[in-house]
Design a protein around this motif. Structure first.
Motif, short mmCIF file in Angstrom:
data_model
loop_
_atom_site.label_atom_id
_atom_site.label_comp_id
_atom_site.label_asym_id
_atom_site.label_seq_id
_atom_site.Cartn_x
_atom_site.Cartn_y
_atom_site.Cartn_z
N ALA A 60 -103.45 -2.79 54.23
CA ALA A 60 -102.62 -1.61 53.14
C ALA A 60 -104.23 -1.44 52.15
CB ALA A 60 -102.31 -2.58 52.09
N LEU A 61 -105.28 -2.39 51.50
CA LEU A 61 -105.73 -1.64 51.17
C LEU A 61 -107.18 -0.74 51.96
CD1 LEU A 61 -106.91 -5.39 49.61
CD2 LEU A 61 -107.04 -3.39 48.37
N LEU A 62 -107.31 -0.87 53.21
CA LEU A 62 -108.38 -0.15 53.49
C LEU A 62 -107.35 1.00 53.67
CD1 LEU A 62 -110.09 -2.63 54.67
CD2 LEU A 62 -109.72 -2.11 56.38
N GLU A 63 -106.37 0.78 54.67
CA GLU A 63 -105.37 2.23 54.69
C GLU A 63 -105.55 3.35 53.24
OE1 GLU A 63 -101.95 1.78 57.01
OE2 GLU A 63 -100.45 2.98 55.25
N TRP A 67 -106.41 6.81 52.30
CA TRP A 67 -105.87 7.86 51.62
C TRP A 67 -107.06 8.22 50.59
CZ3 TRP A 67 -103.28 7.89 47.28
CH2 TRP A 67 -102.36 8.80 46.41
N PHE A 68 -106.97 7.84 49.25
CA PHE A 68 -107.79 7.75 47.83
C PHE A 68 -109.15 8.80 48.12
CE2 PHE A 68 -110.81 6.77 44.12
CZ PHE A 68 -110.00 6.99 43.53
N GLY A 271 -95.58 10.28 47.02
CA GLY A 271 -96.16 12.22 47.07
C GLY A 271 -96.64 12.58 46.11
N VAL A 272 -98.00 11.87 45.07
CA VAL A 272 -98.61 12.14 44.62
C VAL A 272 -99.86 12.65 45.72
CG1 VAL A 272 -100.72 11.23 42.80
CG2 VAL A 272 -98.04 10.90 42.69
N ASP A 273 -100.63 14.07 45.17
CA ASP A 273 -101.68 14.60 45.61
C ASP A 273 -103.19 13.24 45.80
OD1 ASP A 273 -103.98 15.51 46.53
OD2 ASP A 273 -103.43 17.69 45.98
N ALA A 274 -103.44 12.71 46.47
CA ALA A 274 -104.91 11.88 46.00
C ALA A 274 -105.56 12.96 45.27
CB ALA A 274 -105.63 11.51 47.90
N ARG A 275 -105.94 13.91 45.39
CA ARG A 275 -107.14 15.19 44.59
C ARG A 275 -106.70 14.65 43.10
NH1 ARG A 275 -106.77 19.91 46.59
NH2 ARG A 275 -108.83 19.94 45.66
N VAL A 294 -109.17 17.24 42.66
CA VAL A 294 -110.63 17.04 43.45
C VAL A 294 -110.88 15.89 44.31
CG1 VAL A 294 -112.72 18.04 41.54
CG2 VAL A 294 -111.75 15.77 41.75
N ASN A 295 -111.90 16.29 45.56
CA ASN A 295 -112.40 14.78 46.52
C ASN A 295 -113.54 14.37 46.26
OD1 ASN A 295 -110.67 15.99 48.16
ND2 ASN A 295 -111.98 17.25 49.18
N PRO A 296 -113.49 13.17 46.22
CA PRO A 296 -114.82 11.93 45.42
C PRO A 296 -116.13 13.06 45.87
CG PRO A 296 -113.01 10.93 46.85
CD PRO A 296 -112.88 12.27 47.21
#
Ligand code: GLU
Length: 325
Positions: A60-63, A67-68, A271-275, A294-296
């Motif tokens: 789960a952490l990796l996934e 996603w983040f 459904g939150v956008d990771a950005r 934003v993306n990282p």
């Protein structure tokens, strides 16, 4: 000691629950620092404590971290020279280091059965430092030790400390100076049930994996002198350390895993956008004043640890509401 060559950092999650915003904050800043220096990043799973760690959380952490928006060059899902990446599979490294310390006379068996010994495998937090070990078992003579072992008593292994003062330059906080006596005194390296302590596992792994930069929460600040003392005894280089401020919840407590709505998994399921999550965290880091999604990678230009805020950051109810709105 300063090493030349490519920066190598690590992300070191403990699979004891789903990654929450506080973990994401630390991972994001560690990732940004390494990537801004064009360095390598290793994902190491700190599952040394069999009672607390669960395999389902590793996946789960990796996934959730992917996603983040984070990536890594080596880890359980990307093999490379530093493998294996699960601490539970690196025990021979720890035993070898323990044996070396033992041969050097730096350790002693401890028969105390204090509650404190139970938590050794997890990284200590600010509030866990407690009182220094009074050195009870340090005074035991060989005959007393033999008698206790002979009676079937199991012992933890402790490092003999000498009240040393350890100083280092934190990339964010500047000069740090602490006495080992104020960091728990003679600290344990292995529990009496054989589980290796967080301090030993992390020190051995950081060295074996060639880690040159450690970015982690300021709650672990008091572990750093202990890890530096181990590095000196074992002949390892000392990485550059940066202890970042913590994210606090609206009551001023450390963001804990009980906040289910603040796990990456929970946010994703809503459904939150990771950005937008990256947007919130980067605003708190002073990198994105208008909290744009934003993306990282968008945060890399000009990133420097020294420019991060030095004080803890509050995640308010409003912040959470905005995220899930
Ligand atoms: N696994 C530790 C934690 O999740 C991090 C330890 C470290 O960065 O040294 O608290």
């Amino acid at each position: 000691m300063r090493r030349v060559g490519r920066v190598c950092g690590r992300l070191a999650p403990s699979p004891t629950g789903y990654a929450h915003l506080g973990n994401a904050w630390a991972f994001l800043l560690a990732w940004l620092s390494v990537r801004a220096q064009n360095g390598r990043l290793i994902l190491r799973v700190e599952d040394i404590d069999p009672q607390r760690s669960k395999m389902k959380f590793v996946d789960a952490l990796l996934e959730d971290m992917r996603w983040f928006g984070l990536d890594w060059d080596e880890g359980p899902d990307v093999a490379g020279p530093a493998q294996p990446y699960l601490q539970s599979r690196r025990k021979d490294h720890y035993e070898e280091a323990l044996a070396r310390l033992g041969r050097a006379g730096a350790t002693y068996p401890c028969f105390c059965t204090r509650g404190e010994l139970r938590n050794l495998a997890s990284a200590p937090h600010v509030e866990d430092i407690g009182v220094s070990y009074p050195g009870t078992c340090r005074q035991l003579g060989e005959a007393q030790r033999a008698a206790l072992f002979g009676a079937g008593r199991k012992a933890a292994v402790r490092l003999r400390c000498f009240g040393e003062e350890i100083s280092f330059t934190d990339a964010l906080r500047g000069e740090e100076r602490m006495r080992l006596a104020d960091c728990g005194g003679d600290f344990a390296l292995r529990r009496s049930d054989g589980v290796v302590s967080y301090q030993l596992a992390v020190t051995v792994d950081d060295a074996a994996m060639g880690i040159t930069e450690v970015v982690r929460g300021r709650d672990i600040l008091h572990s750093t002198p202990r890890q530096i003392v181990l590095q000196r005894l074992l002949g390892y280089a000392t990485p550059r350390y940066a202890h970042i401020p913590l994210l606090l919840d609206s009551e001023g407590g450390r963001l804990a895993k009980r906040h289910q709505s603040l796990t990456l998994r929970g946010l994703r399921q809503q459904g939150v956008d990771a950005r937008r999550v990256v947007g919130l965290l980067s605003r708190m880091a002073g990198l994105n004043p208008r909290e744009k999604p934003v993306n990282p990678g968008d945060l890399l230009p000009g990133f420097a640890l020294a420019r991060l805020p030095k004080h803890d950051q509050l995640v308010t109810e409003d912040d959470v509401r905005r995220l899930v709105a």
